[in-house]
Scaffold this motif. Structure first.
Motif, PDB file in Angstrom:
ATOM      1  N   VAL A  57      16.641   1.375   3.768  1.00  0.00           N
ATOM      2  CA  VAL A  57      15.332   1.474   3.267  1.00  0.00           C
ATOM      3  C   VAL A  57      14.269   1.272   4.240  1.00  0.00           C
ATOM      4  O   VAL A  57      13.483   1.901   4.788  1.00  0.00           O
ATOM      5  CB  VAL A  57      15.148   0.461   1.949  1.00  0.00           C
ATOM      6  N   VAL A  58      14.649  -0.064   5.158  1.00  0.00           N
ATOM      7  CA  VAL A  58      13.455  -0.470   6.105  1.00  0.00           C
ATOM      8  C   VAL A  58      13.817   0.507   7.451  1.00  0.00           C
ATOM      9  O   VAL A  58      12.628   0.852   8.151  1.00  0.00           O
ATOM     10  CB  VAL A  58      14.271  -1.839   6.568  1.00  0.00           C
ATOM     11  N   ALA A  59      15.058   0.990   7.571  1.00  0.00           N
ATOM     12  CA  ALA A  59      15.276   2.290   8.781  1.00  0.00           C
ATOM     13  C   ALA A  59      14.187   3.262   8.554  1.00  0.00           C
ATOM     14  O   ALA A  59      13.638   3.974   9.497  1.00  0.00           O
ATOM     15  CB  ALA A  59      16.485   2.132   8.921  1.00  0.00           C
TER      16      ALA A  59
ATOM     17  N   LYS B 298      15.928  -8.781   4.287  1.00  0.00           N
ATOM     18  CA  LYS B 298      14.888  -7.565   4.745  1.00  0.00           C
ATOM     19  C   LYS B 298      13.785  -7.651   3.729  1.00  0.00           C
ATOM     20  O   LYS B 298      14.013  -7.822   2.486  1.00  0.00           O
ATOM     21  CB  LYS B 298      15.788  -6.476   4.576  1.00  0.00           C
ATOM     22  N   LEU B 299      12.943  -7.312   4.516  1.00  0.00           N
ATOM     23  CA  LEU B 299      11.538  -7.246   3.802  1.00  0.00           C
ATOM     24  C   LEU B 299      11.183  -5.501   3.744  1.00  0.00           C
ATOM     25  O   LEU B 299      10.840  -4.866   4.590  1.00  0.00           O
ATOM     26  CB  LEU B 299      10.146  -7.729   4.613  1.00  0.00           C
ATOM     27  N   MET B 300      11.438  -5.208   2.371  1.00  0.00           N
ATOM     28  CA  MET B 300      11.468  -3.646   2.043  1.00  0.00           C
ATOM     29  C   MET B 300       9.815  -3.248   1.859  1.00  0.00           C
ATOM     30  O   MET B 300       8.876  -4.156   1.295  1.00  0.00           O
ATOM     31  CB  MET B 300      12.066  -3.042   1.151  1.00  0.00           C
TER      32      MET B 300
ATOM     33  N   PHE C  70       7.471   7.016  -0.906  1.00  0.00           N
ATOM     34  CA  PHE C  70       8.360   6.222  -1.791  1.00  0.00           C
ATOM     35  C   PHE C  70       9.398   7.258  -2.215  1.00  0.00           C
ATOM     36  O   PHE C  70      10.631   7.021  -2.526  1.00  0.00           O
ATOM     37  CB  PHE C  70       7.673   5.868  -2.938  1.00  0.00           C
ATOM     38  N   GLU C  71       9.052   8.673  -2.217  1.00  0.00           N
ATOM     39  CA  GLU C  71      10.258   9.534  -2.762  1.00  0.00           C
ATOM     40  C   GLU C  71      11.339   9.485  -1.702  1.00  0.00           C
ATOM     41  O   GLU C  71      12.429  10.096  -2.193  1.00  0.00           O
ATOM     42  CB  GLU C  71       9.542  11.085  -2.887  1.00  0.00           C
ATOM     43  N   ASP C  72      11.047   9.293  -0.447  1.00  0.00           N
ATOM     44  CA  ASP C  72      12.138   9.240   0.535  1.00  0.00           C
ATOM     45  C   ASP C  72      13.305   8.528   0.368  1.00  0.00           C
ATOM     46  O   ASP C  72      14.554   8.321   0.592  1.00  0.00           O
ATOM     47  CB  ASP C  72      11.614   9.308   1.881  1.00  0.00           C
ATOM     48  N   ILE C  73      12.696   7.075  -0.437  1.00  0.00           N
ATOM     49  CA  ILE C  73      13.541   6.038  -0.527  1.00  0.00           C
ATOM     50  C   ILE C  73      14.102   5.758  -2.073  1.00  0.00           C
ATOM     51  O   ILE C  73      14.711   4.737  -2.540  1.00  0.00           O
ATOM     52  CB  ILE C  73      13.101   4.795  -0.158  1.00  0.00           C
TER      53      ILE C  73
END
Length: 324
Positions: A247-249, A226-228, A259-262
């Motif tokens: 992360v990708v989803a 996966k490309l994050m 970025f804080e979301d992941i």
């Protein structure tokens, strides 16, 4: 084998083990160097410059062959003390450093004064030319297939390697997408004077990683990455597990993603714990598309000897075809 890479680095085969966070430790590094390649410790795997000095000393108890240290320089709100890590490298007498990430320009003078050979890894010809002008000794050119950070240009090795070889005067080391003698032969045919491998060395007996992770990568295909961080223009390629998929989803959801979301998903220590515990869905595991070519877990010595033999066979076969 004899190229400028083997001559300058003092190794038997032009095969380098690239820096890998949490993986580039003394056990793996010494095994690669003892097998005729160049093992590379990962400086920032060690929590302090003092612990890096200890790991360098520990590596010397396991090999009397050349090895290097990777120092990856990345932007951060609270960056590690890069200068102190470099001083630990210099004080320990290491003579080969692989730099990556941002330009190592501010540190090149200190490394040159210490007699260090600098191998700079980058993902574009324009950055490689800049590094060459700044005084690095070799360029490791990293194609889009690679694990970790492939840059934002999305140029694969079959195009990037010959472009770099054409543009640069310093030796070029091909990185990304190489796992066997066929890939090594192709890289040499494209003009490279050595190869750099991360994912392939991750899946070896000496890599300090849980057996479950290695077996999961053996069972993976070239489509299982996966490309994050694409939306943040900080692209990272990782193995496709529950964490990288989430992360990708999250990045692709309506309304966007910060970025804080992941952050909780991609925390470095979470990835390290997954590598050590064998929890295949426990954290981010960096892996390149080359996992599709990996179907066993050899020792580093067996891998390197097999690669060299296969490389020679492939080059001889190609030569016979050309003569026909």
């Amino acid at each position: 084998m004899k190229t400028r890479v083997t001559e300058v680095l003092g190794i038997r085969y032009p095969i380098l083990q690239g820096g890998m966070q949490w993986v580039g430790k003394a056990e793996l590094v010494s095994a690669v160097s003892n097998a005729g390649g160049l093992g590379v410790l990962t400086a920032l795997t060690q929590p302090t410059p003092q612990s890096l000095a200890h790991e360098i000393a520990r590596t010397r108890t396991l090999t009397d062959q050349p090895f290097g240290v990777n120092l990856t320089i990345l932007p951060a709100i609270n960056p590690p003390p890069y200068a102190e890590y470099l001083q630990a490298i210099i004080d320990s007498g290491v003579k080969i450093v692989e730099t990556a990430g941002n330009s190592p320009k501010e540190f090149i003078g200190r490394m040159k004064d210490a007699g260090i050979t600098i191998v700079h890894k980058c993902t574009s010809v324009r950055h490689a030319l800049s590094a060459e002008r700044n005084g690095v000794d070799m360029i490791s050119i990293d194609g889009f297939e690679c694990a970790g950070h492939p840059g934002e240009d999305d140029v694969p090795g079959l195009v990037l390697i010959p472009l770099a070889c054409q543009a640069l005067c310093v030796p070029v080391i091909a990185s990304g997408g190489i796992a066997d003698g066929r890939g090594m032969a192709a890289a040499l045919a494209l003009g490279a004077e050595g190869v750099n491998m991360g994912t392939r060395f991750l899946v070896t007996q000496e890599a300090p990683v849980h057996h479950n992770i290695k077996q999961a990568l053996v069972g993976a295909t070239e489509r299982d990455t996966k490309l994050m961080f694409r939306t943040m223009r900080n692209t990272t390629r990782a193995w496709s597990n529950a964490v990288s998929q989430e992360v990708v989803a999250t990045e692709n959801r309506a309304g966007g993603c910060s970025f804080e979301d992941i952050r909780h998903l991609v925390a470095g220590q979470r990835g390290n714990q997954a590598l050590q515990s064998g929890d295949v869905d426990g954290g981010v595991v960096a892996a390149g598309q080359v996992i599709g070519l990996i179907d066993d877990v050899p020792t580093c010595a067996d891998l390197i000897e097999r690669m060299v033999a296969d490389c020679r066979q492939q080059l001889q076969q190609a030569s016979r075809w050309a003569q026909a």
